[in-house]
Motif scaffolding. Structure first.
Motif, short mmCIF file in Angstrom:
data_model
loop_
_atom_site.label_atom_id
_atom_site.label_comp_id
_atom_site.label_asym_id
_atom_site.label_seq_id
_atom_site.Cartn_x
_atom_site.Cartn_y
_atom_site.Cartn_z
N LEU A 51 7.05 -12.51 0.23
CA LEU A 51 7.57 -11.05 0.70
C LEU A 51 8.77 -11.13 1.78
CD1 LEU A 51 5.41 -8.10 1.26
CD2 LEU A 51 7.42 -8.24 2.73
N LEU A 52 8.42 -11.87 2.82
CA LEU A 52 9.74 -12.12 3.85
C LEU A 52 10.92 -12.54 3.22
CD1 LEU A 52 8.34 -12.75 7.36
CD2 LEU A 52 9.50 -10.67 6.52
N PRO A 53 10.80 -14.12 2.80
CA PRO A 53 11.98 -14.40 2.14
C PRO A 53 12.90 -13.74 0.93
CG PRO A 53 10.25 -16.04 2.32
CD PRO A 53 9.61 -14.82 2.51
N CYS A 54 12.08 -12.77 0.44
CA CYS A 54 12.76 -12.09 -0.52
C CYS A 54 13.40 -10.83 0.14
CB CYS A 54 11.59 -11.49 -1.72
SG CYS A 54 11.08 -12.66 -3.11
N ALA A 55 12.75 -10.25 1.12
CA ALA A 55 13.23 -9.22 1.61
C ALA A 55 14.74 -9.57 2.55
CB ALA A 55 12.35 -8.75 2.89
N PHE A 56 14.53 -11.15 3.03
CA PHE A 56 15.66 -11.45 3.65
C PHE A 56 17.02 -11.71 2.81
CE2 PHE A 56 18.25 -14.89 5.04
CZ PHE A 56 18.70 -14.57 6.43
N VAL A 57 16.39 -12.31 1.87
CA VAL A 57 17.67 -12.30 0.78
C VAL A 57 18.12 -11.24 0.38
CG1 VAL A 57 18.05 -13.41 -1.69
CG2 VAL A 57 16.83 -14.90 -0.01
N PHE A 58 17.33 -10.06 -0.06
CA PHE A 58 17.65 -8.95 -0.52
C PHE A 58 18.70 -8.32 0.65
CE2 PHE A 58 13.98 -8.67 -3.58
CZ PHE A 58 14.66 -9.43 -4.61
N ALA A 59 18.43 -8.29 1.80
CA ALA A 59 19.02 -7.84 2.91
C ALA A 59 20.50 -8.19 2.89
CB ALA A 59 18.35 -8.09 4.17
N GLN A 60 20.70 -9.53 2.32
CA GLN A 60 22.28 -9.99 2.37
C GLN A 60 23.07 -9.18 1.67
OE1 GLN A 60 22.03 -12.09 5.16
NE2 GLN A 60 20.11 -11.60 5.01
N THR A 61 22.50 -8.66 0.64
CA THR A 61 23.37 -7.73 -0.20
C THR A 61 24.17 -6.34 0.49
OG1 THR A 61 21.60 -6.24 -1.04
CG2 THR A 61 22.08 -8.41 -2.20
N GLY A 62 23.41 -6.12 1.49
CA GLY A 62 23.67 -4.97 2.30
C GLY A 62 23.32 -3.56 1.57
N VAL A 63 22.11 -3.65 0.54
CA VAL A 63 21.43 -2.66 0.18
C VAL A 63 20.21 -2.72 0.47
CG1 VAL A 63 21.29 -1.43 -1.97
CG2 VAL A 63 23.16 -2.78 -1.99
N LEU A 64 19.81 -1.51 1.52
CA LEU A 64 18.38 -1.32 1.95
C LEU A 64 17.43 -1.23 0.72
CD1 LEU A 64 16.85 -1.00 4.27
CD2 LEU A 64 17.11 1.19 4.58
N ASP A 65 17.73 -0.70 -0.06
CA ASP A 65 16.62 -0.25 -1.12
C ASP A 65 16.17 -1.43 -2.03
OD1 ASP A 65 16.87 2.54 -0.80
OD2 ASP A 65 17.91 3.08 -2.54
N TYR A 66 17.16 -2.59 -1.94
CA TYR A 66 16.73 -3.79 -2.61
C TYR A 66 15.42 -4.42 -1.76
CZ TYR A 66 20.76 -3.49 -5.86
OH TYR A 66 21.78 -3.10 -6.70
N VAL A 67 15.63 -4.23 -0.47
CA VAL A 67 14.71 -4.99 0.64
C VAL A 67 13.28 -4.51 0.24
CG1 VAL A 67 14.05 -5.22 3.07
CG2 VAL A 67 16.35 -5.00 2.32
N TRP A 68 12.97 -3.15 -0.25
CA TRP A 68 11.73 -2.63 -0.71
C TRP A 68 11.12 -3.53 -1.67
CZ3 TRP A 68 11.30 -0.68 3.92
CH2 TRP A 68 12.11 -0.10 4.62
N LEU A 69 11.98 -4.06 -2.66
CA LEU A 69 11.52 -4.69 -3.89
C LEU A 69 10.40 -5.71 -3.60
CD1 LEU A 69 14.54 -4.35 -6.26
CD2 LEU A 69 12.44 -3.17 -6.51
N ALA A 70 10.72 -6.19 -2.62
CA ALA A 70 9.92 -7.49 -1.89
C ALA A 70 8.60 -7.30 -2.20
CB ALA A 70 10.42 -7.86 -0.60
N PHE A 71 8.02 -6.21 -1.93
CA PHE A 71 6.68 -5.64 -1.96
C PHE A 71 6.00 -5.82 -3.31
CE2 PHE A 71 7.91 -4.04 2.14
CZ PHE A 71 6.61 -4.02 2.90
#
Length: 474
Positions: free
Chosen positions: A418-438
């Motif tokens: 979860l945390l690594p996925c959220a961190f990687v998705f955050a690098q895109t600058g798109v907040l909605d992608y971060v929630w996909l980590a769950f």
């Protein structure tokens, strides 16, 4: 009296026994429902007070709501230690009861109280020393740091009610008296809800204390719940006799409690690490994003708390029947729990998908919070239905003394995925992608839970069939 027939190595024998605890005799479906419903109700009340607490705080300001949200990892750590220790207490005491080892039952109870007081002392010291540093690590906004420090310092230094209440609730649940725990949790939650606006806004001549008032209401409710828990055990729990005359901590008993409890503590503590990490990632977008995450945790408690209440019914039933060597009752309990848990999570999924704006509006959400929160709730809730299955798997491992397996599931889900996925998705600058980590992390948890459960069935539950006890009431 009861007559018992049992087969062992092909030989059938009958002996006379005293009346047995209902966890070994009542039909499993009725037993699971009767033990779980009171816990589910009390958990729902607990979830209600969590939401009401934040609802009142949100009326102070969004920064006040963020402060309470950022305090969650530390509060969750306290709850992790209390409930994790309680899981160990529950498993050992119920198993000892199933084995009719009354001496170990009573020793477990006394050591449970000792561990509750020791845990409180540790967190009281940590709360005095490190609360402000904890908030400064997450944000530089002075209003959030000051409000959060005041709130968390009160909750940690006066956390004796939290630890004692949970310990005595576990003692009641371990002997099948889950109905009584409904009163302890309900009493504490209702008192908290009533006192919240009085202390936060300064009603009835009280000074307006803001987030500090919310903390004071919380600890008063916990102290009330703890006091009631002590009395209910003394008055109604006749299978457990607590005597502290000449008491000394028993390292053998404590080791047995923590053999299951420590993995459970670490598993729940991983949630604190995950939440802290997610807060750091989200604050990189905005403080509102962190507030939305805090609101999500309050709302999802309405969905997850009933499943945890179901777990509180499952664990003593499975542990008792494992001690009594009745595999069929164990299997039936697990299957029914999975069906009920999945149903509860499906209802939660529907609510988050259909009414996200209404749910966020409970917290006085601004337009900015709504724009962030609506897609967040819809995306995160995709993992709900799978989570019900994973939670039951994890609780089954704890009940059978395999807390390490539950720990491995939680570690993989929250820290490895979860945390690594959220961190990687955050690098895109798109907040909605971060929630996909769950939902991604939940898929991993389901796969691991299935593999572990199949292994336990093969090596521990199935072998019990050769000498399963068969009861007849006379």
């Amino acid at each position: 009296m009861r007559a018992i027939s049992f087969a062992y190595n092909g030989t059938t024998r009958r002996v006379k026994l005293m009346k047995e605890n209902k966890m070994g005799t009542m039909p499993v479906n009725r037993l699971l429902i009767s033990m779980s419903i009171p816990m589910i109700i009390s958990m729902l009340v607990q979830a209600l007070y969590n939401v009401v607490d934040s609802m009142f705080v949100a009326q102070v300001s969004e920064n006040a709501l963020t402060a309470v949200s950022l305090a969650f990892p530390y509060q969750n750590l306290m709850i992790a230690v209390a409930t994790g220790t309680g899981v160990g207490i529950n498993a050992l005491l119920s198993k000892s009861l199933g084995e009719n080892d009354k001496k170990l039952v009573n020793k477990t109870g006394c050591n449970a109280v000792f561990l509750a007081l020791a845990s409180w002392a540790v967190f009281a010291i940590l709360g005095l020393a490190f609360c402000r540093t904890f908030f400064q690590m997450q944000t530089g906004v002075a209003e959030i740091v000051d409000g959060g420090t005041a709130y968390l310092r009160i909750c940690s230094v006066i956390s004796i009610g939290l630890f004692v209440q949970i310990a005595f609730e576990k003692l009641l649940a371990s002997t099948g008296r889950t109905t009584l725990t409904m009163f302890t949790q309900g009493t504490g939650a209702i008192i908290n809800i009533v006192l919240d606006p009085i202390f936060i806004f300064g009603w009835f001549g009280m000074p307006a204390m803001g987030v500090a008032g919310a903390a004071i209401a919380t600890v008063i409710g916990q102290l009330a719940g703890a006091s009631l828990g002590i009395w209910l055990n003394h008055r109604y729990n006749d299978e457990l006799h607590l005597s502290f005359q000449g008491f000394r901590p028993d390292t053998r008993v404590i080791k047995k409690i923590y053999s299951v409890g420590v993995p459970s503590i670490l598993m729940a503590s991983i949630g604190s690490v995950m939440t802290f990490g997610m807060n750091k990632i989200l604050i990189g977008f905005s403080t509102t994003a962190a507030a939305v995450f805090g609101v999500y945790f309050k709302l999802q408690s309405f969905i997850f708390m009933p499943v945890f209440g179901l777990n509180n019914g499952l664990v003593p039933i499975v542990a008792y029947n494992y001690g009594a060597r009745r595999p069929q009752r164990i299997i039936q309990t697990i299957k029914l729990s999975m069906v009920y848990a999945t149903g509860m999570m499906a209802l939660g999924f529907a609510a988050f998908q259909l009414f996200p704006q209404s749910l966020l509006s409970i917290f006085n959400a601004s337009d900015t919070m709504l724009s962030i929160g609506i897609p967040a709730l819809k995306i995160i809730s995709l993992h709900f239905i799978l989570a019900g299955y994973s939670i039951i798997c994890s609780s089954t491992f704890q009940a059978l003394g395999h807390g390490v397996l539950s720990l491995q599931m939680s570690l993989a889900r929250q820290l490895v995925v979860l945390l690594p996925c959220a961190f990687v998705f955050a690098q895109t600058g798109v907040l909605d992608y971060v929630w996909l980590a769950f939902p991604i992390a939940e898929l991993v948890s389901v796969a691991m839970g299935t593999l572990f459960l199949l292994r336990i069935f093969k090596h521990e539950i199935e072998p019990l069939r050769n000498n399963e006890l068969v009861f007849e009431t006379k």
